[in-house]
Design an enzyme around this catalytic site. Structure first.
Site, mmCIF file in Angstrom:
data_model
loop_
_atom_site.group_PDB
_atom_site.id
_atom_site.type_symbol
_atom_site.label_atom_id
_atom_site.label_comp_id
_atom_site.label_asym_id
_atom_site.label_seq_id
_atom_site.Cartn_x
_atom_site.Cartn_y
_atom_site.Cartn_z
ATOM 1 C CG HIS A 62 -1.912 1.120 1.243
ATOM 2 N ND1 HIS A 62 -3.175 0.970 1.791
ATOM 3 C CD2 HIS A 62 -1.859 2.398 0.805
ATOM 4 C CE1 HIS A 62 -3.832 2.114 1.677
ATOM 5 N NE2 HIS A 62 -3.048 3.000 1.094
ATOM 6 C CG HIS A 64 -1.163 6.738 -1.665
ATOM 7 N ND1 HIS A 64 -2.436 6.711 -2.205
ATOM 8 C CD2 HIS A 64 -1.268 6.160 -0.436
ATOM 9 C CE1 HIS A 64 -3.269 6.142 -1.344
ATOM 10 N NE2 HIS A 64 -2.585 5.801 -0.257
ATOM 11 C CG PHE A 65 5.119 5.200 -6.126
ATOM 12 C CD1 PHE A 65 5.408 5.237 -4.774
ATOM 13 C CD2 PHE A 65 5.847 4.314 -6.918
ATOM 14 C CE1 PHE A 65 6.383 4.419 -4.210
ATOM 15 C CE2 PHE A 65 6.824 3.494 -6.373
ATOM 16 C CZ PHE A 65 7.093 3.544 -5.017
ATOM 17 N NE ARG A 66 0.326 11.378 -2.857
ATOM 18 C CZ ARG A 66 -0.719 11.120 -2.090
ATOM 19 N NH1 ARG A 66 -1.822 10.648 -2.616
ATOM 20 N NH2 ARG A 66 -0.667 11.340 -0.788
ATOM 21 C CG ASN A 96 -5.519 7.968 -3.815
ATOM 22 O OD1 ASN A 96 -4.570 7.227 -3.997
ATOM 23 N ND2 ASN A 96 -5.698 8.637 -2.690
ATOM 24 C CG HIS A 230 -5.338 2.248 6.121
ATOM 25 N ND1 HIS A 230 -6.701 2.172 6.183
ATOM 26 C CD2 HIS A 230 -5.049 3.014 5.032
ATOM 27 C CE1 HIS A 230 -7.227 2.846 5.178
ATOM 28 N NE2 HIS A 230 -6.241 3.366 4.465
ATOM 29 C CG ASP A 303 -1.793 4.818 3.865
ATOM 30 O OD1 ASP A 303 -1.775 5.078 2.645
ATOM 31 O OD2 ASP A 303 -2.657 5.269 4.638
ATOM 32 N N PRO A 321 -4.695 14.370 4.249
ATOM 33 C CG PRO A 321 -6.249 12.630 4.084
ATOM 34 C CD PRO A 321 -5.965 14.024 3.595
ATOM 35 N N GLY A 322 -2.194 12.063 5.382
ATOM 36 C CA GLY A 322 -1.161 11.163 4.883
ATOM 37 C C GLY A 322 0.154 11.304 5.601
#
Length: 438
Positions: A62, A64-66, A96, A230, A303, A321-322
């Site tokens: 999990h 997020h490489f954007r 996302n 998560h 995450d 958030p992150g």
């Protein structure tokens, strides 16, 4: 199959079949060609001192490489650099992005872009689409799973009615679902103060529990292969296990190691502590960590969710958030092992063995597996310094945490892709550089 010669032979303490032992690891091309107690012929030989341990490359399901319109936060290149610096060779990347990966055309484009930019093992997830007829085509074009399915998406597309249709169609197509388990109806019932101190109340534990019960109902009805990501509550884990259903789940390091109160007290900006689902109170955090120590948490995922620092300056409702985690997860969890709180097998099963199985990857220290390795220095006590991160997001609520472990080298496809000069003996470093392509 008998092997008499390899390109590179590493003699080291290594994590092999559940324990640390002195072995020879032979690499030829991108494959581990030999693992054994006796040396074989080689062009390049590396001897690692006992403070170094060779691990199979780590796997994070999990992140997020954007990329695309969010490249200012992170892209495939900087995300991969952060992963390799943390010992990770494989990831499952969330959809996302901006635009979100919810069409087959965008999925193809993302896979092509990432293949061009990075050599890491990447499984690409597909965003929960409003039109469910696209799921089969997405699966056929490289989507590994649907999700993470966000509560905001579920609310926008029709609530429980949409979620039921999604689970039914995913089961028919044969594609797994990854759930972000918070019930949007419960979140939207909140009418109190809105600030960082109330984040755990705004998105309160009831929202997670309600979602867990709903997912169990849907899996029981349709048999959909489901993973819940998560989780924050020991109670959630207990409910899933008592259901008897084949529902997998993961927990993050920050939910195990930081309570909301402690994070807000130590973080330079309160938004560094804003993450969905929220950090919980101290008793909940302690019990979650105790479950990990006892081996009751099968997978730990970072995450990894990078943002620009200026975005974390925004007011509560606007701050995204992150928490970034690819470069802190292994040092934090391996420090728990070094300090005697748990055993190495518990850590490795959570950040390597089970995640690799989840993503269907052949990564391990065994003949015939990918030559993907992480080398750690077990005598490298230091404090986490986010300004040194390879990620574009150079901040963390773990800033200043003392760890005993440093990832000093990562080998991907038989190539030396990361070296940490600060915590590696100069002679060893030069030997690795001479022995392996990079």
């Amino acid at each position: 199959m008998s092997i008499s010669r390899v390109n590179t032979l590493i003699r080291a303490r290594a994590y092999v079949r559940g324990s640390v032992k002195e072995v020879y690891i032979g690499i030829t091309g991108s494959e581990i060609a030999y693992v054994g107690n006796e040396p074989v012929e080689t062009e390049n030989r590396v001897e690692l001192p006992s403070q170094y341990i060779v691990l199979p490359g780590l796997v994070d399901i999990h992140v997020h490489f954007r990329d695309f319109d969010l490249s200012y936060k992170e892209d495939a290149v900087s995300g991969s650099q952060a992963a390799l610096a943390g010992g990770y060779v494989a990831v499952g990347d969330m959809p996302n992005t901006k635009p979100p990966i919810k069409t087959v055309e965008l999925l193809r484009r993302k896979i092509e872009e990432f293949n061009r930019k990075t050599g890491m093992h990447i499984r690409h997830y597909f965003g929960a689409p409003q039109e469910l007829s696209v799921l089969k085509e997405a699966l056929d074009n490289g989507a590994y799973a649907i999700g993470e399915v966000l509560p905001e998406e579920v609310a926008e597309y029709g609530g429980d009615q949409y979620l039921e249709a999604l689970f039914k169609e995913a089961a028919r197509v044969g594609i797994p679902i990854i759930m972000h388990c918070e019930d949007s109806l419960i979140i939207n019932q909140y009418s109190g103060p809105r600030d960082f101190e109330h984040h755990n109340v705004i998105r309160n534990p009831r929202a997670e529990l309600a979602c867990i019960h709903n997912v169990i109902r849907l899996v029981y009805r349709y048999g959909t292969k489901t993973h819940i990501t998560h989780l924050t509550l020991p109670q959630s884990i207990g409910i899933i296990k008592s259901s008897g259903l084949d529902i997998t789940f993961d927990v993050t390091p920050h939910h195990m190691l930081l309570s909301q109160e402690e994070c807000l007290a130590r973080a330079e900006k309160p938004a560094y502590c804003k993450v969905n689902p929220p950090l919980r109170d101290e008793p909940t955090r302690r019990e979650l960590l105790a479950m990990f120590v006892r081996g009751e948490i099968p997978i730990v995922a970072s995450d990894h969710a990078p943002h620009a620092d200026w975005e974390k300056d925004k007011p509560y409702d606007e701050a995204p958030p992150g928490i970034v985690g690819l470069e802190t997860t292994a040092p934090l969890l391996l420090t728990l092992w070094r300090r005697g709180f748990t055993d190495l097998g518990t850590v490795m099963r959570a950040i390597q063995e089970r995640p690799a199985k989840f993503l269907g990857l052949n990564i391990g220290i065994r003949q015939g597996s990918c030559a993907d390795l992480a080398i750690i220095n077990t005598k490298a006590r230091h404090r986490i310094e986010p300004e040194k991160f390879r990620s574009r997001a150079k901040f963390s609520p773990f800033k200043g945490f003392e760890v005993d472990i440093a990832v000093v080298a990562t080998i991907l496809h038989g190539k030396l892709t990361y070296l940490n000069e600060e915590y590696m003996n100069n002679t060893v470093m030069k030997t690795l550089e001479n022995a392996l392509p990079h």
